[in-house]
Each structure stands twice: as C-alpha cells, then as structure tokens.
Design an enzyme around this catalytic site. Structure first.
Site, PDB file in Angstrom:
ATOM      1  N   SER A 142       0.843  -1.198   0.000  1.00 46.71           N
ATOM      2  CA  SER A 142       0.000   0.000   0.000  1.00 46.71           C
ATOM      3  C   SER A 142       0.881   1.252   0.000  1.00 46.71           C
ATOM      4  CB  SER A 142      -0.953  -0.043   1.190  1.00 46.71           C
ATOM      5  OG  SER A 142      -2.007   0.887   1.033  1.00 46.71           O
ATOM      6  N   GLU A 200      -8.977  -5.897  -4.219  1.00 46.90           N
ATOM      7  CA  GLU A 200      -8.431  -4.768  -3.465  1.00 46.90           C
ATOM      8  C   GLU A 200      -9.519  -3.837  -2.929  1.00 46.90           C
ATOM      9  OE1 GLU A 200      -5.376  -4.019  -2.596  1.00 46.90           O
ATOM     10  OE2 GLU A 200      -4.080  -5.236  -3.877  1.00 46.90           O
ATOM     11  N   HIS A 243      -7.456  -5.982   0.072  1.00 48.21           N
ATOM     12  CA  HIS A 243      -6.286  -5.160   0.358  1.00 48.21           C
ATOM     13  C   HIS A 243      -5.635  -5.664   1.643  1.00 48.21           C
ATOM     14  CE1 HIS A 243      -3.889  -1.628  -0.366  1.00 48.21           C
ATOM     15  NE2 HIS A 243      -4.179  -1.083   0.797  1.00 48.21           N
TER      16      HIS A 243
END
Length: 554
Positions: free
Chosen positions: A236, A348, A443
């Site tokens: 990220s 995600e 995610h």
C-alpha cells in the site's frame, strides 16, 4: 525444530547443486562461533548492540537500533541526521517507540503498531530499525530484505506483529523493519523548510527510508548480510514509496531490488503526483489557524498540536529526492536500474463495500461521469451492469483494477530498461471468521502469506482468520510458497526455485495475463479484460501523459 542456519545451508546447497563437504554436512556449524545465532554483541559503526534469540531457533533479533538522530526540536521535519555513537553495549532486545500517529482502538483489525497490549507507545523520537538474522557471524553475505509498512502514509511501525521477521529470516535472509515518520511529521512541506536546503521539503519519510538503506550499506555485513544485495518490499503506502524510491534520483545506489504490493508511484490509482508548491500552500493555510506560520514557531509547538492541525500530504514531487513527476521519469527510462517484483490483489476494493449507501443500477449509472469523465462510454463497456445486483458487484472493481493496471505499468517500465521484472495477481481468498466481513483477496490479504506469519494478528482492512489459517496445511503450504518466491527474488532477482510453480517474467506474459498466486494452483492466467485495459490506458493518457507533456510514443 530445525535451526534456521541448517535450513539456510541446506537450501543454498540445493540451489548451487554442489557436492562439497560443506554441503554434505549441511547440519553443521557455519562458523567457529555458534550455530545458534549471535551470542555476542555486534559492532555497528555507532557502537555495540546485543540482541536476543528470536521465535525461530537460530534466528537472532536486534530491536530498536537508531539509524538517525531523533527528529525533535530544530530537527523536526529535517531530513534524517547521523545517529550518535555510544559507549558500552546497547541493549537491543526491546522495541523503541513508534512514530506519532492516530491510534485506532475501535477498528478491526487494530493498528498493530500502537494498539496491541505490548505496543511501545509513541514519540517523535522514533527513528529506529529492527533486524532478524539467521547468521552465526558477520560476513555470511545473506540477502537483506527491508520492509516499508502501509497505512495511508499516516500510521504503522516496524514493531507490528504481522511483520516480525523470524520466519523470513529462517529462509536465509537478513530481515529488517524500521519506523519512518508518518502523517504531518513525515510528509510536510513549508517554504522555509525548502529554503533550508537540507535535502527535501515534504518527503521526510522517504529520507528516513534512504537513511536506513545507507545505514545497511555500512552495517549489514556485521549481521551476516550482503550490503550489495538489498531488497526493499512494502504494501500500500509502503509499496507506493518503494516505487517512488525506484524512480527517485535521491535514492540512486541505495538498494538493488524492489517489491511493491498494491501501490506504485501514482499511489493506489492513476493521477499526477502532488507538487511541493501546492503542499506548501496547504501547510500555510492550515498553519494560519495556529497563530504562527513560521517554521520556528511551528517547531516550538507540542507534537500533539501538530498532529491535530495538519494532514499528512503523502509522497510528492519535492524537487530534491523526487525531482519531477515520476510518470515523466519512468517514461524517459531514467528511473533507477533495479529489479522489481510487483502486483496487487484481485479484490483490493472489497473493503469499500460498506462505504456510503448500497450501490444501485441508478446510482452506478449516475456516477459514471464522476468516475470516468469523458471516458464514461469506455467505462460502461468495461463494467457493464443491467441490474442492482450487477451494479453492486461492479462497484468495488475499479479500485482493484486501476491498481492492477498501474502495477503492470511499473513492471513493464522496469523491463523496458533491461531490468528483471515480475508481475503477480494475488487471487487466493483466505478464510474469514463468522461475523467478520469476507473481503476475499482484499487489500492486505497477501501479507500473512508473504511473511509466513499466519498466526500473527492481521493488519487493516483484510482481517482474515488466524484460527482457521494457522496450522491449516493448505494455508501454511501456500504461505511457504509465497514467502519463498519473495526470498528467492531477494536472493537472485528471480522468484523461481525448486518445487515452485513456474513464474514467467512480465516479458513472457500476454497483455491480459499475470502470474496468479493461489493455493488452488499458482501459474500464468487471465488478468484484466481487454475492455478494462483499454479504459485504463485511455485514463492514463487523459489524466497523466497529456497534461504532463509525455510523448506517448516513447
């Protein structure tokens, strides 16, 4: 339990296919000191440090080693300065404090850096690193892996349980985590700071990372690492920083390889990078409400006031570390010549399903101009929906797919300058406990597998089940596979190895293919549809290349 040194030597012998006496006795000691890790203090350039046995037999852990001077007082917002030396032996068996950030005690999963029972607390004095090494002595030249945590540039720390490095170290690497400044302490621009000319105004966190890499160039060998084989990896915001560092002139020569999990230099989407000038204006506007706009006045304020008054500005074009929008740099082929392994997860955007009212066909169609602007026709072709159910299913996908397209661009740009480049799409859906959102391959879902830490608490947002995964042969086997790919890449620049499904480089993939990582069978498979690829290529041209004057024919 096998010692990490035993596992490491056996693997090295297998890879080298050597019949030497040393390999025939792979269970023996690799040095004249100890096969159980470092039992004596290690000498760094600042002084001696004493670690402690790790959670895996043969791994030694060193915690809380300063890599820079405390960024307090007149050093608040400065680029990192050299750490002070010390006399005697520094105890390196406890975490040092994490950087100041908002705690999240009511969130699931909690902030692993600040909200665990044994979290060390927060402070501006936070520039410390942690090392897990399976080496028995200095000079073993093991690959070094350095983790940059995610957290939207606003949270995280090197002490988070999920990123503890025992299991990766046991596979034959020196594993490193560190704290970088976050929020308005790590991403803060100010005209007077720029005028100081000390390196950069706005990318303090990138400066922290570069300081760690330089520290490792000087000290990694003392812990058994190879200072000329440093791989950075992160997820990220950490992945975006890694891509930024790959493109940054200010990071040149400080590392050899980069892994970016779900993020690249444009962030998590497709956009131009913010400029220092715009961020300086935002700083001055916010500072006006505090009664002082001078750098001296702001440095004199309590850290708590700064944290409340300013938002972290994220990675920017600062004019020093990052000298231009990196889309320009990559297009010109002037990025750093490092090998990359990059990718994202197939779901995600699943964590966004709970944001706002439920998506209906009407709201999906009405939102098309906001999502895609003049490209709404291409958007409708890529994400067709004729019912409320179809619209709800499509809603989180643009977040996922934009990121996937960006990650491929990163891989292809490195391949174009002759570097090794590998692309993955993580499609494995871990189990989730009853009562928790099933985010699929969401995610952060890959992180427990990358670290081979299925028993560790999760990081936000993908809170997969510890109970159902730890000790589960299928999940543990997949974690061993994924983590071994990462370690192999750190060792040689190639994730492939004995017993692993073949991973083709990005140059061997068709336009709509990627390396799929899945417990049901990893291998080359279908990636984004042609309609989605067409949409994101057009979006990149409209929002980035044309406004920046990039020649799309390069």
């Amino acid at each position: 339990m096998l010692k990490a040194s035993t596992i490491r030597r056996a693997l090295a012998c297998s890879l080298l296919a050597t019949a030497s006496a040393a390999c025939a006795q792979a269970g023996g000691s690799a040095s004249s000191t100890s096969a159980d890790g470092f039992s004596s203090p290690v000498m760094t350039q600042q002084g001696l440090v004493q670690g402690a046995p790790g959670k895996v037999d043969g791994v030694t852990v060193f915690k809380g080693i300063p890599f820079a001077a405390p960024p307090v007082g007149d050093l608040r917002w400065a680029q990192p300065a050299q750490p002070a030396s010390w006399d005697g032996v520094r105890d390196a068996t406890e975490w040092e404090k994490t950087c100041i950030q908002p705690p999240a005690p009511q969130r699931f999963p909690p902030n692993g850096a600040t909200d665990m029972p044994d979290s060390p607390g927060m402070s501006e004095d936070c520039l410390y690193l942690n090392i897990w090494t399976p080496a028995d002595s200095a000079g073993e030249k093991l690959p070094v892996m350095v983790w940059l945590y995610g957290g939207a540039y606003n949270e995280g720390g090197g002490n988070s349980p999920f990123s503890e490095g025992d299991n990766l170290a046991a596979k034959g690497v020196v594993m490193v985590t560190f704290n970088y400044r976050v929020g308005p302490f790590g991403f803060f621009s100010h005209p007077e700071l720029t005028a100081e000319g000390n390196g950069a105004s706005g990318n303090q966190a990138l400066g922290d990372a570069i300081a760690v890499f330089k520290w490792l160039k000087q000290n990694a060998a003392a812990f058994g690492g190879d200072p000329d084989n440093i791989t950075i990896f992160g997820e990220s915001a950490g992945a975006a920083m890694n891509a930024g560092l790959t493109g940054a002139q200010g990071a040149r020569g400080t590392f050899e390889r980069a892994i970016s999990e779900s993020g690249a230099w444009m962030g998590l989407g497709i956009a131009q990078m913010p400029t220092r000038e715009a961020m300086e204006k935002a700083t001055m506007d916010a500072a006006g409400k505090l009664g002082t706009t001078s750098l001296e006045g702001l440095r004199a304020l309590p850290a708590e006031d700064i944290a409340k008054a300013f938002r972290g500005q994220g990675m920017i074009v600062d004019g020093a570390i990052i000298q231009e929008d990196l889309s320009i740099t990559f297009a010109k082929g002037e990025q750093n010549k490092v090998d990359v392994l990059v990718g994202s997860n197939s779901d995600e955007g699943s964590f966004t399903r709970g944001f706002g009212p439920p998506t209906t066909l009407e709201s999906w169609n009405q939102g098309a101009p906001m999502r895609w602007g003049d490209l709404a026709e291409l958007g409708a072709k890529a994400y067709p929906a004729s019912t409320d159910e179809e619209a709800a299913a499509q809603a989180p996908m643009p977040f996922s797919d934009t990121m996937a397209w960006h990650m491929r661009l990163f891989a292809e740009e490195q391949a174009r300058i002759g570097q090794k480049a590998w692309l993955y799409w993580f499609t494995h859906e871990p189990p989730y406990d009853e009562g928790q959102p099933d985010l699929g391959a969401g995610h952060t879902a890959e992180i427990p597998y990358v670290f081979d830490n299925l028993a560790a608490p999760r990081t936000y947002p993908a809170g997969s089940s510890v109970e159902q995964m730890a000790g589960n042969p299928r999940e543990e086997g997949f974690a061993d596979q994924v983590s071994q790919y990462w370690v192999n890449f750190a060792r040689t620049g190639n994730p492939n190895g004995e017993g692993l499904p073949y991973w083709p480089p990005v140059t061997e993939l068709e336009e709509d293919e990627a390396m799929l990582l899945d417990a049901d069978g990893s291998g080359k498979g279908q990636w984004l549809s042609p309609a989605k690829i067409e949409l994101y290529e057009a979006m990149f041209e409209e929002r980035v290349t044309k406004p920046l004057g990039i020649d799309s024919g390069e």
